[in-house]
Design a protein around this motif. Structure first.
Motif: not given
Length: 137
Positions: A4-18
């Protein structure tokens, strides 16, 4: 708990898609409720702004950011939280142009016209947005 903590951190991660190096922004006349929107009404030869576009995924949200080409300063952004949406809508007379509902940091909203010189750029925009929300399911 660790997952759950790892998933929360992934929600904070920004990724440029295009990223598209050129996008045109137009002022859109007030919408008449029953009339379709046409890009040809915007004065396509005279955009209000020319910049670059980045589509960024963060958590369950997608951000369309229009930025200055040289300084990368934010000009406008739209937040999409689900698909289908009325935040970005095609126009009736071209596949290269859309209306985009932008949101300021204080919550104010406005509708602008956006467009690309190349039809493949608008196709890429559509596909990346739809694919992002397909992955959410």
């Amino acid at each position: 708990m660790i997952i759950l903590e790892a998933l929360k951190k992934m929600d904070d991660y920004e990724r440029v898609i295009l990223r598209k190096p050129e996008i045109f922004v137009y002022r859109v006349p007030p919408r008449q409720s029953n009339r379709t929107i046409k890009a040809s009404d915007w004065g396509l030869s005279n955009p209000a702004f020319t910049g670059q576009c980045r589509v960024i995924g963060k958590g369950h949200q997608l951000f369309i950011q229009i930025e200055d080409k040289s300084s990368y300063k934010l000009f406008a952004k739209a937040i999409i939280t689900g698909w289908p949406t009325n935040i970005i809508e095609p126009v009736s007379d071209s596949s290269r142009y859309f209306t985009l509902r932008i949101t300021s940091d204080d919550g104010r909203q406005a509708t602008i016209g956006i467009g690309f010189a190349d039809r493949s750029d608008s196709f890429d925009m559509n596909v990346c947005i739809q694919d992002f929300f397909k992955q959410e399911d």
